[in-house]
Design an enzyme around this catalytic site. Structure first.
Site, PDB file in Angstrom:
ATOM      1  CB  THR A  61      43.662  67.870  36.965  1.00  0.00           C
ATOM      2  OG1 THR A  61      42.877  68.993  37.377  1.00  0.00           O
ATOM      3  CG2 THR A  61      44.633  68.309  35.876  1.00  0.00           C
ATOM      4  CB  THR A  63      41.563  67.523  43.113  1.00  0.00           C
ATOM      5  OG1 THR A  63      42.440  66.587  43.741  1.00  0.00           O
ATOM      6  CG2 THR A  63      40.785  68.275  44.185  1.00  0.00           C
ATOM      7  CB  CYS A  64      39.981  70.061  38.659  1.00  0.00           C
ATOM      8  SG  CYS A  64      41.539  70.787  39.201  1.00  0.00           S
ATOM      9  CB  SER A  65      37.526  65.875  36.895  1.00  0.00           C
ATOM     10  OG  SER A  65      38.143  66.605  35.856  1.00  0.00           O
TER      11      SER A  65
END
Length: 263
Positions: A61, A63-65
């Site tokens: 996703t 923001t996570c990546s």
């Protein structure tokens, strides 16, 4: 998501979420390592150790990546110097997805922990309903410092619309551990293949142990890109913390000013 989960879960963690002073949930995880299944447990991960944990809604996703995982990966050496034994990323994803995400992100310092059945996340009181995004039940975004299985510090993102990312980031955790901890310089180098001056700077960076991002410019766009970005026409061109240092000579002088070997 089960019917029971749908009845219990809200859009943010409830009042029963674990807090500082509580023990982490006692669960077993199954992971993939190539063709093999591996089991581990919270006792193996946290027992007698100091561990930083951050949890996020899902692998791959945005923001996570782009921010959450990469920054913890980047700052891992600083955490290690402060006595952290391991950095763990928890997500309600299956083992295959987490393994592939780690490979895609070149994450070799952060331990990606698949919580496919949400046992750990549910036990933390951090399982929330993201069915509006077609995610089902996922983890709220948070981070924590755990010492010998006990939560020492917990940063939970605020209950706001969307996907708040304000306090569970690596820099916040690092500042809490040591407000004076030095941050690594953010270095990027515009280079070209076969450039001897670029090779000289890369060698100096390697000898000094300085991390950097190499951006190799394609031949057809190189001259225009260099002029537009730096006003120069030669490579390398090096940026430090958003400011242009310059060519190889300027970069080696900058390294020397920091007392780095190889400059």
């Amino acid at each position: 998501m089960t019917a029971e989960d749908r009845c219990e879960l809200g859009k943010a963690p409830g009042p029963n979420a674990r807090k500082a002073g509580d023990r982490v949930p006692d669960v077993t995880f199954r992971l993939r390592r190539g063709p093999e299944w591996i089991e581990t447990s919270t006792e193996k991960i946290f027992g007698g150790r100091t561990v930083v944990v951050f949890s996020l809604p899902g692998a791959f996703t945005p923001t996570c990546s782009s921010m959450h995982l990469p920054r913890y990966e980047e700052l891992a050496p600083q955490f290690e110097r402060l006595g952290v034994d391991e950095i763990v990323c928890v997500a309600v994803n299956d083992p295959f997805v987490m393994e592939e995400w780690g490979r895609n992100e070149s994450a070799d310092k952060v331990h990606l922990l698949p919580d496919g059945n949400a046992a750990f996340t549910r036990g933390m009181g951090m399982l929330v309903d993201k069915s509006d995004l077609n995610f089902g039940a996922r983890s709220w975004r948070y981070s924590m410092l755990v010492r010998d299985g006990v939560i020492d510090k917990l940063f939970v993102e605020p209950d706001k619309p969307g996907d708040p990312f304000e306090v569970s980031d690596a820099d916040t955790m690092l500042r809490w551990l040591d407000p004076k901890a030095p941050r690594p310089d953010e270095i990027a180098m515009l280079s070209r293949e076969g450039c001897e001056f670029c090779a000289r700077v890369k060698s100096a960076f390697a000898e000094a142990g300085v991390a950097y991002t190499d951006i190799s410019l394609p031949p057809l766009q190189r001259a225009r890109a260099l002029r537009a970005i730096t006003g120069a026409q030669t490579t390398p061109q090096v940026f430090v913390n958003g400011k242009l240092v310059g060519d190889s000579e300027a970069t080696l002088k900058w390294l020397a000013s920091r007392g780095q070997p190889g400059a």
